[in-house]
Write a protein that holds these residues in place. Structure first.
Motif, short mmCIF file in Angstrom:
data_model
loop_
_atom_site.label_atom_id
_atom_site.label_comp_id
_atom_site.label_asym_id
_atom_site.label_seq_id
_atom_site.Cartn_x
_atom_site.Cartn_y
_atom_site.Cartn_z
N ALA A 1 0.83 -1.20 0.00
CA ALA A 1 0.00 0.00 0.00
C ALA A 1 0.87 1.25 0.00
O ALA A 1 0.60 2.22 -0.73
CB ALA A 1 -0.93 0.00 1.21
N CYS A 2 1.93 1.26 0.80
CA CYS A 2 2.82 2.41 0.85
C CYS A 2 3.57 2.59 -0.47
O CYS A 2 3.78 3.72 -0.93
CB CYS A 2 3.80 2.26 2.00
N GLU A 3 3.97 1.48 -1.07
CA GLU A 3 4.65 1.57 -2.36
C GLU A 3 3.74 2.16 -3.43
O GLU A 3 4.20 2.91 -4.29
CB GLU A 3 5.13 0.18 -2.77
N LEU A 4 2.46 1.86 -3.37
CA LEU A 4 1.51 2.47 -4.31
C LEU A 4 1.45 3.97 -4.10
O LEU A 4 1.42 4.74 -5.07
CB LEU A 4 0.13 1.84 -4.14
N MET A 5 1.43 4.42 -2.85
CA MET A 5 1.42 5.85 -2.59
C MET A 5 2.68 6.51 -3.17
O MET A 5 2.63 7.61 -3.72
CB MET A 5 1.34 6.12 -1.09
N ALA A 6 3.83 5.83 -3.03
CA ALA A 6 5.08 6.35 -3.60
C ALA A 6 5.00 6.42 -5.12
O ALA A 6 5.49 7.38 -5.73
CB ALA A 6 6.25 5.49 -3.16
N LEU A 7 4.41 5.41 -5.74
CA LEU A 7 4.27 5.41 -7.20
C LEU A 7 3.46 6.62 -7.66
O LEU A 7 3.82 7.29 -8.63
CB LEU A 7 3.61 4.12 -7.67
N PHE A 8 2.36 6.91 -6.96
CA PHE A 8 1.60 8.12 -7.29
C PHE A 8 2.50 9.36 -7.24
O PHE A 8 2.46 10.22 -8.12
CB PHE A 8 0.44 8.31 -6.30
N PHE A 9 3.30 9.45 -6.18
CA PHE A 9 4.16 10.62 -6.02
C PHE A 9 5.19 10.70 -7.15
O PHE A 9 5.40 11.76 -7.74
CB PHE A 9 4.87 10.56 -4.66
N GLY B 1 -6.67 9.41 -9.62
CA GLY B 1 -6.09 8.20 -9.07
C GLY B 1 -6.83 7.64 -7.87
O GLY B 1 -6.38 6.66 -7.27
N VAL B 2 -7.96 8.25 -7.52
CA VAL B 2 -8.68 7.82 -6.32
C VAL B 2 -9.13 6.37 -6.44
O VAL B 2 -8.96 5.58 -5.50
CB VAL B 2 -9.88 8.75 -6.05
N CYS B 3 -9.69 5.99 -7.57
CA CYS B 3 -10.14 4.60 -7.73
C CYS B 3 -8.98 3.63 -7.58
O CYS B 3 -9.12 2.56 -6.98
CB CYS B 3 -10.81 4.43 -9.08
N CYS B 4 -7.80 4.00 -8.11
CA CYS B 4 -6.63 3.13 -8.00
C CYS B 4 -6.18 3.00 -6.56
O CYS B 4 -5.63 1.96 -6.16
CB CYS B 4 -5.49 3.69 -8.84
N SER B 5 -6.38 4.04 -5.76
CA SER B 5 -5.91 4.01 -4.37
C SER B 5 -6.72 3.06 -3.50
O SER B 5 -6.33 2.80 -2.36
CB SER B 5 -5.96 5.42 -3.77
N LEU B 6 -7.82 2.53 -4.03
CA LEU B 6 -8.61 1.56 -3.29
C LEU B 6 -8.07 0.13 -3.45
O LEU B 6 -8.53 -0.78 -2.77
CB LEU B 6 -10.07 1.60 -3.75
N PHE B 7 -7.10 -0.04 -4.33
CA PHE B 7 -6.55 -1.38 -4.59
C PHE B 7 -6.05 -2.09 -3.32
O PHE B 7 -6.28 -3.30 -3.17
CB PHE B 7 -5.43 -1.28 -5.63
N PRO B 8 -5.37 -1.41 -2.39
CA PRO B 8 -4.92 -2.12 -1.19
C PRO B 8 -6.04 -2.75 -0.39
O PRO B 8 -5.81 -3.72 0.36
CB PRO B 8 -4.21 -1.02 -0.38
N ALA B 9 -7.26 -2.24 -0.53
CA ALA B 9 -8.39 -2.84 0.19
C ALA B 9 -8.70 -4.24 -0.33
O ALA B 9 -9.41 -5.00 0.34
CB ALA B 9 -9.63 -1.96 0.07
N GLU B 10 -8.15 -4.60 -1.50
CA GLU B 10 -8.36 -5.94 -2.05
C GLU B 10 -7.19 -6.88 -1.78
O GLU B 10 -7.28 -8.07 -2.08
CB GLU B 10 -8.60 -5.86 -3.56
N LEU B 11 -6.10 -6.37 -1.23
CA LEU B 11 -4.94 -7.23 -1.00
C LEU B 11 -5.29 -8.35 -0.02
O LEU B 11 -5.91 -8.13 1.01
CB LEU B 11 -3.77 -6.41 -0.45
N GLY B 12 -4.89 -9.55 -0.38
CA GLY B 12 -5.17 -10.71 0.45
C GLY B 12 -6.58 -11.24 0.33
O GLY B 12 -6.93 -12.23 0.99
#
Length: 345
Positions: A75-83, A183-194
């Protein structure tokens, strides 16, 4: 009419029932995450300072407080990718932004491919993030995410076109583009992890409507909290809904804030009603569907808290501004302010 020099931030999440929670793994994963970011050597001194002030490990930990350690890192890596993508594209015109978007999407589709010399840095960041993420996400979640991310990066290309032309869209057009480019919709991806949620659940009209409705409060808070930075930087005013509302409605900043509160209230009423009325998909699918909805709800609260607890929008004054809600406008300039990069997720 006297010039407005201060304004009061409305609390757009006042009726959101989920409380602030921080992930128990935050202190443990932060050094590991920071080391991962610094290894790319992709940021100049200003951008690195901005990145450090943002504290994306805190964003992931507040936004996804129930994830295990490994998924929290993703999840944190995704936030970094956005940045990284934002920093790469913020100064570029259409062709440069498109090249960066192309590199990102190629890395998603070919994660085992060695990235070519000289391509924009987000290509390699995407590759490493995605190789990590695919180990902890279902194939259907991966497929949906790549589709959403493609919509996002090419939405940013459209924003670059608007920026180059000095175009300020109307409210309807602006919202339509921001749904894609935020990118808001993409930021919901971590909610699907696992989790393993099939398309029959995620594509169900009720679930789609729930997800779509979460986008608007998140976009509104982004534009509300970033307004001071953007109004101060010439050339970036059109990237904010408050500016768009002022132009189209013929109102001042306070009038635009009133519009925000009314629109946000309408969206929240619909969102809470939709959340209460989600159907059952049966005992095999309901646990993961419920966990996803819970993850999205906590992301909304966590993102709001991070906006004040980091230095992304308000510098070191964030905790105090969260209490008194008063913001003093920066003077306008022709240059880019220290943390001007457009927030996404």
């Amino acid at each position: 009419m006297s010039e407005i020099r201060q304004f009061r931030l409305p609390d757009l999440l006042a009726q959101w029932p989920w409380p602030r929670v921080v992930n128990k793994h935050y202190e443990e994963i932060k050094p590991q995450f920071d080391e991962w970011v610094h290894a790319f050597e992709a940021l100049d001194a200003r951008s690195q300072r901005s990145f450090d002030q943002c504290n994306f490990a805190l964003l992931g930990s507040l936004g996804y407080p129930l994830l295990d350690k490994e998924c929290l890192l993703i999840a944190c890596e995704l936030m970094a990718l956005f940045f990284f993508f934002d920093e790469c594209t913020d100064k570029l015109e259409e062709d440069g932004v498109r090249a960066c978007a192309d590199a990102v999407m190629d890395a998603f589709r070919n994660p085992h491919k060695e990235r070519p010399q000289g391509e924009p840095k987000p290509g390699e960041v995407t590759k490493q993030f995605w190789l990590h993420a695919i180990k902890h996400s279902s194939e259907s979640a991966q497929r949906r995410f790549i589709k959403l991310f493609e919509t996002y990066v090419y939405g940013v290309v459209e924003e670059a076109v608007d920026r180059g032309k000095g175009r300020i869209r109307g409210i309807t057009d602006y919202l339509e583009l921001r749904v894609r480019a935020s990118g808001v919709c993409c930021s919901l991806f971590p909610a699907e992890l696992g989790l393993d949620i099939p398309d029959e659940v995620m594509e169900h009209p009720a679930m789609k409507n729930f997800v779509d409705l979460t986008v608007y409060p998140l976009m509104l808070t982004n534009d509300l909290y970033s307004y001071n930075i953007e109004q101060a930087a010439m050339g970036h005013e059109a990237s904010n809904l408050l500016t768009v509302v002022m132009k189209e409605e013929g109102v001042d900043l306070n009038g635009a804030l009133d519009w925000f509160m009314k629109y946000n209230g309408e969206m929240f009423d619909k969102l809470l009603e939709q959340q209460r009325n989600l159907p059952s998909w049966g005992p095999d699918l309901d646990p993961d569907a419920t966990a996803f909805v819970e993850g999205v709800a906590r992301w909304m609260r966590g993102h709001d808290c991070w906006s004040f607890e980091s230095q992304r929008y308000f510098g070191t004054e964030g905790p105090e501004i969260q209490k008194h809600r008063i913001v003093t406008l920066f003077p306008r300039s022709s240059g880019k302010t220290p943390m001007m990069s457009k927030p996404t997720a």
